[in-house]
Design an enzyme around this catalytic site. Structure first.
Site, short mmCIF file in Angstrom:
data_model
loop_
_atom_site.label_atom_id
_atom_site.label_comp_id
_atom_site.label_asym_id
_atom_site.label_seq_id
_atom_site.Cartn_x
_atom_site.Cartn_y
_atom_site.Cartn_z
CE1 TYR A 125 1.42 5.14 10.96
CE2 TYR A 125 1.35 2.87 10.19
CZ TYR A 125 2.07 3.96 10.63
OH TYR A 125 3.44 3.89 10.73
CE1 TYR A 166 -11.21 3.86 5.82
CE2 TYR A 166 -12.06 6.04 6.36
CZ TYR A 166 -10.99 5.18 6.19
OH TYR A 166 -9.71 5.63 6.40
CB THR A 219 -8.55 3.01 2.04
OG1 THR A 219 -8.07 2.42 0.82
CG2 THR A 219 -7.55 2.75 3.16
N GLY A 239 0.81 -1.20 0.00
CA GLY A 239 0.00 0.00 0.00
C GLY A 239 0.85 1.26 0.00
CD GLN A 240 -1.74 6.40 -0.91
OE1 GLN A 240 -1.40 7.43 -1.48
NE2 GLN A 240 -2.79 6.35 -0.13
#
Length: 285
Positions: free
Chosen positions: A100, A126, A63, A10-11
């Protein structure tokens, strides 16, 4: 120290790996979905038991804010149950967990920077799943560290910056909401902050919940304008209210994070959002 990175593709996971040369004393072990799919929550404990590590950084997250409204079971598995299972596994091994979270968990009516102690009234699957993950991690592992952040982007993966650059080049004109206010945050800054805390030992000394985002405040409209200005892409941006861009999941109208607790406890400088945006755009140029 051996650092396990869950969700390594992921990012944030890729940013952590990109910074590995800056932290030669840390051995980063990237774990992607092919090695551990956290949606299969029963696989987490056996996997963690099979490998030695000192710190686990959980970058895995569901996400897709709007899609989550139709995939609530998957969102809760990845955002709530998986972090709890990781917390249990880390606690059993004597390893720290760093996790996170999101500004979406607040979604209250306060029009001031949000504190870690503020009420959480998440709207949408979410947001609810992310808050549940926070609560489970903090209740399970006394040495866990949870960072709530906002508007994350990177030179890796899919995000607002890359979408704006693509649409700007293709369309030449865009309409972007100007009544949602927050702080764009460069994933590389989050990654560097995290690794600095681990290397310095502060991650093990200051535990619990912290807000972290880049400094400064803007709307999505302002953010888009800055992307085009700093990249040199010619694109006309029209400011519109959120009512003209309805989405399945509600977005917070104001989610600027107060970082006073982070600064007081950890004493680290936080980059301004436009400076970090310029750094990211330079990598994409």
């Amino acid at each position: 120290m051996t650092i396990l990175i869950i969700g390594a593709n992921g990012q944030l996971g890729r940013e952590l790996q990109a910074l590995s040369a800056e932290f030669p004393n840390l051995k980063l072990v990237p774990i992607d979905r092919s090695s551990l799919d956290v949606s299969d929550t029963a696989a987490i404990a056996p996997f963690c038991n099979s490998i030695d590590f000192d710190v686990c950084i959980n970058c895995a997250a569901y996400t897709a804010v709007d899609k989550a409204e139709q995939e609530s079971e998957l969102a809760f598995a990845i955002n709530a149950e998986a972090p709890e299972r990781l917390a249990i596994a880390c606690l059993a091994k004597g390893a720290q967990l760093i996790h996170y979270s999101s500004d979406y968990v607040y979604h209250n009516q306060e029009n001031r920077p949000l504190l870690e102690t503020d009420a959480t009234t998440p709207k949408g699957i979410y947001a609810q799943s992310k808050l549940e993950g926070d609560l489970r991690v903090l209740a399970t592992h006394p040495s866990a560290l949870v960072f709530r952040t906002s508007w994350v982007y990177s030179s890796f993966g899919h995000n607002f910056v890359k979408t704006m650059l693509r649409y700007g080049a293709e369309r030449g004109a865009l309409r972007v909401v100007n009544d949602q206010i927050g702080s764009p945050t460069y994933a590389r800054d989050i990654a560097r902050m995290t690794l600095k805390l681990i290397q310095s030992g502060k991650a093990a000394q200051h535990l619990g919940l912290f807000n972290y985002s880049n400094e400064g405040v803007c709307s999505w409209y302002d953010f888009a304008q800055a992307i085009f200005e700093l990249s040199g892409v010619k694109c006309k941006v029209e400011a519109i209210p959120s009512t003209e861009y309805p989405t399945p999941a509600a977005r917070p109208h104001y989610s600027v994070l107060d970082k006073g607790k982070f600064k007081a406890a950890l004493g680290m400088d936080i980059p301004y959002w436009r400076d970090s945006l310029r750094d990211c755009l330079n990598l994409l140029a």
